[in-house]
Structure formats: C-alpha cells, structure tokens
Design a protein around this motif. Structure first.
Motif, PDB file in Angstrom:
ATOM      1  N   PRO A  58      22.844 -13.220 -26.929  1.00 57.84           N
ATOM      2  CA  PRO A  58      23.769 -12.376 -27.680  1.00 57.84           C
ATOM      3  C   PRO A  58      23.970 -12.916 -29.099  1.00 57.84           C
ATOM      4  CG  PRO A  58      24.980 -13.823 -26.215  1.00 57.84           C
ATOM      5  CD  PRO A  58      23.521 -14.045 -25.932  1.00 57.84           C
ATOM      6  N   ASP A  59      24.402 -12.060 -29.988  1.00 52.95           N
ATOM      7  CA  ASP A  59      24.755 -12.489 -31.349  1.00 52.95           C
ATOM      8  C   ASP A  59      26.083 -13.246 -31.297  1.00 52.95           C
ATOM      9  OD1 ASP A  59      22.526 -11.269 -32.536  1.00 52.95           O
ATOM     10  OD2 ASP A  59      23.578  -9.349 -32.702  1.00 52.95           O
ATOM     11  N   GLY A  60      26.330 -14.037 -32.304  1.00 54.23           N
ATOM     12  CA  GLY A  60      27.622 -14.682 -32.459  1.00 54.23           C
ATOM     13  C   GLY A  60      27.847 -15.924 -31.620  1.00 54.23           C
ATOM     14  N   LEU A  61      26.789 -16.564 -31.159  1.00 56.94           N
ATOM     15  CA  LEU A  61      26.960 -17.795 -30.386  1.00 56.94           C
ATOM     16  C   LEU A  61      27.433 -18.925 -31.290  1.00 56.94           C
ATOM     17  CD1 LEU A  61      23.740 -17.879 -28.155  1.00 56.94           C
ATOM     18  CD2 LEU A  61      26.065 -17.315 -27.434  1.00 56.94           C
ATOM     19  N   SER A  62      28.224 -19.818 -30.733  1.00 55.27           N
ATOM     20  CA  SER A  62      28.643 -21.003 -31.480  1.00 55.27           C
ATOM     21  C   SER A  62      27.421 -21.888 -31.720  1.00 55.27           C
ATOM     22  CB  SER A  62      29.696 -21.776 -30.686  1.00 55.27           C
ATOM     23  OG  SER A  62      29.108 -22.355 -29.528  1.00 55.27           O
ATOM     24  N   GLU A  63      27.539 -22.815 -32.648  1.00 57.06           N
ATOM     25  CA  GLU A  63      26.430 -23.723 -32.927  1.00 57.06           C
ATOM     26  C   GLU A  63      26.083 -24.553 -31.698  1.00 57.06           C
ATOM     27  OE1 GLU A  63      24.208 -23.964 -35.438  1.00 57.06           O
ATOM     28  OE2 GLU A  63      25.194 -22.120 -36.084  1.00 57.06           O
ATOM     29  N   GLY A  64      27.083 -24.949 -30.934  1.00 58.07           N
ATOM     30  CA  GLY A  64      26.838 -25.721 -29.722  1.00 58.07           C
ATOM     31  C   GLY A  64      26.045 -24.926 -28.693  1.00 58.07           C
ATOM     32  N   LYS A  65      26.417 -23.660 -28.494  1.00 58.50           N
ATOM     33  CA  LYS A  65      25.692 -22.799 -27.543  1.00 58.50           C
ATOM     34  C   LYS A  65      24.285 -22.504 -28.056  1.00 58.50           C
ATOM     35  CE  LYS A  65      29.141 -21.340 -24.634  1.00 58.50           C
ATOM     36  NZ  LYS A  65      29.171 -21.812 -23.289  1.00 58.50           N
ATOM     37  N   LYS A  66      24.134 -22.313 -29.376  1.00 57.00           N
ATOM     38  CA  LYS A  66      22.799 -22.099 -29.949  1.00 57.00           C
ATOM     39  C   LYS A  66      21.908 -23.305 -29.675  1.00 57.00           C
ATOM     40  CE  LYS A  66      23.986 -19.044 -33.791  1.00 57.00           C
ATOM     41  NZ  LYS A  66      24.041 -18.931 -35.270  1.00 57.00           N
ATOM     42  N   HIS A  67      22.476 -24.488 -29.847  1.00 57.21           N
ATOM     43  CA  HIS A  67      21.715 -25.719 -29.602  1.00 57.21           C
ATOM     44  C   HIS A  67      21.291 -25.804 -28.144  1.00 57.21           C
ATOM     45  CE1 HIS A  67      21.404 -29.917 -28.267  1.00 57.21           C
ATOM     46  NE2 HIS A  67      20.695 -30.055 -29.372  1.00 57.21           N
ATOM     47  N   ASP A  68      22.235 -25.598 -27.236  1.00 59.86           N
ATOM     48  CA  ASP A  68      21.928 -25.691 -25.804  1.00 59.86           C
ATOM     49  C   ASP A  68      20.869 -24.663 -25.414  1.00 59.86           C
ATOM     50  OD1 ASP A  68      23.850 -27.672 -25.698  1.00 59.86           O
ATOM     51  OD2 ASP A  68      25.348 -26.423 -24.689  1.00 59.86           O
ATOM     52  N   ALA A  69      21.010 -23.444 -25.912  1.00 61.58           N
ATOM     53  CA  ALA A  69      20.029 -22.391 -25.620  1.00 61.58           C
ATOM     54  C   ALA A  69      18.662 -22.767 -26.169  1.00 61.58           C
ATOM     55  CB  ALA A  69      20.495 -21.060 -26.189  1.00 61.58           C
ATOM     56  N   ALA A  70      18.637 -23.336 -27.364  1.00 62.09           N
ATOM     57  CA  ALA A  70      17.361 -23.716 -27.976  1.00 62.09           C
ATOM     58  C   ALA A  70      16.652 -24.792 -27.152  1.00 62.09           C
ATOM     59  CB  ALA A  70      17.585 -24.208 -29.410  1.00 62.09           C
ATOM     60  N   VAL A  71      17.397 -25.765 -26.646  1.00 61.72           N
ATOM     61  CA  VAL A  71      16.788 -26.818 -25.827  1.00 61.72           C
ATOM     62  C   VAL A  71      16.164 -26.207 -24.575  1.00 61.72           C
ATOM     63  CG1 VAL A  71      17.296 -28.844 -24.410  1.00 61.72           C
ATOM     64  CG2 VAL A  71      18.255 -28.669 -26.713  1.00 61.72           C
ATOM     65  N   ILE A  72      16.896 -25.341 -23.917  1.00 62.11           N
ATOM     66  CA  ILE A  72      16.393 -24.699 -22.695  1.00 62.11           C
ATOM     67  C   ILE A  72      15.182 -23.831 -22.995  1.00 62.11           C
ATOM     68  CG2 ILE A  72      16.944 -22.967 -20.923  1.00 62.11           C
ATOM     69  CD1 ILE A  72      19.875 -24.124 -21.068  1.00 62.11           C
ATOM     70  N   LEU A  73      15.272 -22.994 -24.021  1.00 63.50           N
ATOM     71  CA  LEU A  73      14.197 -22.047 -24.314  1.00 63.50           C
ATOM     72  C   LEU A  73      12.965 -22.725 -24.908  1.00 63.50           C
ATOM     73  CD1 LEU A  73      16.350 -19.061 -25.547  1.00 63.50           C
ATOM     74  CD2 LEU A  73      15.117 -19.263 -23.374  1.00 63.50           C
ATOM     75  N   ASP A  74      13.151 -23.772 -25.692  1.00 63.59           N
ATOM     76  CA  ASP A  74      11.992 -24.505 -26.200  1.00 63.59           C
ATOM     77  C   ASP A  74      11.261 -25.223 -25.072  1.00 63.59           C
ATOM     78  OD1 ASP A  74      12.496 -23.614 -28.761  1.00 63.59           O
ATOM     79  OD2 ASP A  74      13.390 -25.499 -29.455  1.00 63.59           O
ATOM     80  N   THR A  75      12.014 -25.723 -24.086  1.00 64.27           N
ATOM     81  CA  THR A  75      11.402 -26.340 -22.912  1.00 64.27           C
ATOM     82  C   THR A  75      10.622 -25.297 -22.122  1.00 64.27           C
ATOM     83  OG1 THR A  75      13.164 -27.990 -22.816  1.00 64.27           O
ATOM     84  CG2 THR A  75      11.856 -27.663 -20.812  1.00 64.27           C
ATOM     85  N   MET A  76      11.202 -24.102 -21.976  1.00 64.60           N
ATOM     86  CA  MET A  76      10.500 -23.007 -21.302  1.00 64.60           C
ATOM     87  C   MET A  76       9.189 -22.697 -22.022  1.00 64.60           C
ATOM     88  SD  MET A  76      11.392 -18.965 -21.201  1.00 64.60           S
ATOM     89  CE  MET A  76      10.808 -18.921 -22.901  1.00 64.60           C
ATOM     90  N   LEU A  77       9.237 -22.622 -23.343  1.00 63.86           N
ATOM     91  CA  LEU A  77       8.034 -22.323 -24.118  1.00 63.86           C
ATOM     92  C   LEU A  77       6.963 -23.399 -23.918  1.00 63.86           C
ATOM     93  CD1 LEU A  77       6.453 -20.553 -26.040  1.00 63.86           C
ATOM     94  CD2 LEU A  77       7.688 -21.631 -27.945  1.00 63.86           C
ATOM     95  N   CYS A  78       7.360 -24.654 -23.807  1.00 63.63           N
ATOM     96  CA  CYS A  78       6.390 -25.724 -23.512  1.00 63.63           C
ATOM     97  C   CYS A  78       5.695 -25.460 -22.186  1.00 63.63           C
ATOM     98  CB  CYS A  78       7.085 -27.083 -23.469  1.00 63.63           C
ATOM     99  SG  CYS A  78       7.583 -27.726 -25.058  1.00 63.63           S
ATOM    100  N   GLY A  79       6.466 -25.099 -21.163  1.00 62.27           N
ATOM    101  CA  GLY A  79       5.890 -24.828 -19.846  1.00 62.27           C
ATOM    102  C   GLY A  79       4.988 -23.617 -19.848  1.00 62.27           C
ATOM    103  N   VAL A  80       5.430 -22.542 -20.496  1.00 58.55           N
ATOM    104  CA  VAL A  80       4.625 -21.317 -20.578  1.00 58.55           C
ATOM    105  C   VAL A  80       3.341 -21.588 -21.355  1.00 58.55           C
ATOM    106  CG1 VAL A  80       4.555 -18.977 -21.551  1.00 58.55           C
ATOM    107  CG2 VAL A  80       6.572 -19.738 -20.291  1.00 58.55           C
ATOM    108  N   SER A  81       3.443 -22.311 -22.454  1.00 58.81           N
ATOM    109  CA  SER A  81       2.264 -22.622 -23.272  1.00 58.81           C
ATOM    110  C   SER A  81       1.259 -23.455 -22.492  1.00 58.81           C
ATOM    111  CB  SER A  81       2.676 -23.371 -24.542  1.00 58.81           C
ATOM    112  OG  SER A  81       3.469 -22.557 -25.363  1.00 58.81           O
ATOM    113  N   ASP A  82       1.754 -24.395 -21.706  1.00 63.64           N
ATOM    114  CA  ASP A  82       0.871 -25.227 -20.895  1.00 63.64           C
ATOM    115  C   ASP A  82       0.145 -24.388 -19.841  1.00 63.64           C
ATOM    116  OD1 ASP A  82      -0.115 -27.918 -20.147  1.00 63.64           O
ATOM    117  OD2 ASP A  82       0.961 -27.491 -18.283  1.00 63.64           O
ATOM    118  N   LEU A  83       0.864 -23.497 -19.183  1.00 65.80           N
ATOM    119  CA  LEU A  83       0.228 -22.598 -18.213  1.00 65.80           C
ATOM    120  C   LEU A  83      -0.783 -21.691 -18.897  1.00 65.80           C
ATOM    121  CD1 LEU A  83       3.302 -21.690 -16.013  1.00 65.80           C
ATOM    122  CD2 LEU A  83       1.195 -22.773 -15.204  1.00 65.80           C
ATOM    123  N   ARG A  84      -0.445 -21.190 -20.062  1.00 66.71           N
ATOM    124  CA  ARG A  84      -1.351 -20.322 -20.823  1.00 66.71           C
ATOM    125  C   ARG A  84      -2.631 -21.061 -21.172  1.00 66.71           C
ATOM    126  NH1 ARG A  84      -4.820 -18.297 -23.468  1.00 66.71           N
ATOM    127  NH2 ARG A  84      -4.684 -16.720 -25.051  1.00 66.71           N
TER     128      ARG A  84
END
Length: 111
Positions: A71-97
């Motif tokens: 969603p729009d309007g996330l706090s900086e802390g929530k943006k950071h936490d989301a980025a860590v989770i989603l960047d980790t997901m991208l590492c896993g997806v990229s490795d499978l790809r």
C-alpha cells in the motif's frame, strides 16, 4: 511456464505478479513450481505476519496466479522491513530462474 513480474518504485519492490504453472513436472508433483510458490508465498506471509503490512493480494490456485502490492503511505520502518523481505524473495526467485530458465520467466520493471 510461470511468468513473474516484479515492479519497483524508487528501487524498492512494490508489486509482485505471478501467473501460470511451470510445467516442469506433473501437476501436484512439480518441484520447480512448488519451490517457486513457496518462495513467493513465504514473502507474502512475511509481509503480513512479520512486518505487519496490510498487503492487497489475490490468489487463484486454479489459474495459478498470485498478485500482491504494497500500500501507499508506509512508514520508513515498514518500507525497510518490506524491502528486506521482498529483496530476499527476489534472490530466491532469481536463483530458481537461473537453474530453470525454460520454466520461469522473470521480468523486473521500474515505475
């Protein structure tokens, strides 16, 4: 073939779209599809349960689709936490790809 589109804004992942089954194996026994699904669904669960981000998502098991967006309007802390989770997901997806490029199509776009 599973198509995955990851959309970034300001170098952070804001949307994930997955569609289709990989076709690597028989339905119900497709280890590539299962691995890919696990990586992406675990990221969604991490956003919802660990980071406590109210993510808008839609899943259709018959069609083999999962889409979610931050969603729009996330706090900086929530943006950071989301980025860590989603960047980790991208590492896993990229490795499978990398290992199963005939079965997984990955596209990363920027807004």
């Amino acid at each position: 073939m599973t198509d995955i589109t990851i959309t970034k804004k300001a170098n952070r992942i804001v949307k994930v779209e997955c569609s289709g089954h990989t076709g690597y194996g028989e339905e119900g026994e497709d280890i590539v599809c299962a691995a890919l699904s696990s990586v992406v669904q675990t990221a969604l669960m991490g956003l919802l349960a660990v980071a406590r981000v109210k993510v808008d998502y839609h899943r259709d098991d018959k069609k083999g689709t999962l889409t979610f967006a931050l969603p729009d309007g996330l706090s900086e802390g929530k943006k950071h936490d989301a980025a860590v989770i989603l960047d980790t997901m991208l590492c896993g997806v990229s490795d499978l790809r990398e290992g199963f490029s005939d079965f997984i199509n990955l596209e990363v776009t920027n807004l």
